[in-house]
Design an enzyme around this catalytic site. Structure first.
Site, PDB file in Angstrom:
ATOM      1  N   PHE A 117       0.819  -1.201   0.000  1.00 53.32           N
ATOM      2  CA  PHE A 117       0.000   0.000   0.000  1.00 53.32           C
ATOM      3  C   PHE A 117       0.859   1.260   0.000  1.00 53.32           C
ATOM      4  CE2 PHE A 117       0.571  -0.841   4.505  1.00 53.32           C
ATOM      5  CZ  PHE A 117       0.734   0.414   5.068  1.00 53.32           C
ATOM      6  N   CYS A 118       0.231   2.350  -0.419  1.00 52.84           N
ATOM      7  CA  CYS A 118       0.880   3.654  -0.465  1.00 52.84           C
ATOM      8  C   CYS A 118      -0.181   4.708  -0.174  1.00 52.84           C
ATOM      9  CB  CYS A 118       1.553   3.871  -1.810  1.00 52.84           C
ATOM     10  SG  CYS A 118       0.410   3.912  -3.211  1.00 52.84           S
ATOM     11  N   GLN A 119       0.050   5.917  -0.597  1.00 56.09           N
ATOM     12  CA  GLN A 119      -0.896   6.998  -0.314  1.00 56.09           C
ATOM     13  C   GLN A 119      -2.068   7.021  -1.299  1.00 56.09           C
ATOM     14  OE1 GLN A 119      -0.421   8.991   2.384  1.00 56.09           O
ATOM     15  NE2 GLN A 119      -2.325  10.076   2.054  1.00 56.09           N
TER      16      GLN A 119
END
Length: 110
Positions: free
Chosen positions: A78-80
């Site tokens: 996951f990331c932003q």
């Protein structure tokens, strides 16, 4: 991002509650330090390919956890906003990882 595996928020909550998810936060160290999902391992996407190709002992020495196995289920990146998570998912797939997915962090982070 159609065609790529994704994990819904409800699926993620269920996987986390059952201890069946391995989360990798692929944001920068600075972003992760500002807040992340508890229990997530931070490996910036720029380091991910070399990290996933490390020998298990070297991975554990660097990240203080066991290296994910190729057949590991529910390996979730996951990331932003999703771009780096998608990149990480594709990279893991290219390296032969089987049980992967990606999830986006909503605004505000972990």
């Amino acid at each position: 991002m159609a065609g790529e595996p994704t994990v819904s928020l409800s699926e993620l909550r269920s996987l986390l509650a059952s201890g069946r998810a391995r989360l990798i936060d692929v944001r920068s160290r600075e972003e992760a330090a500002a807040g992340t999902i508890p229990g997530a391992l931070n490996i910036p996407v720029s380091e991910l390919e070399s990290a996933l190709q490390m020998e298990p002992a070297a991975f554990k020495a660097l990240y203080s956890v066991e290296k994910p196995r190729l057949e590991e289920e529910n390996l979730i990146f996951f990331c932003q906003m999703g771009k780096r998570g998608l990149q990480a998912t594709q990279l893991a797939q290219g390296l032969g990882y089987k049980g992967y997915g990606e999830v986006w962090l909503l605004t505000g982070g972990g």
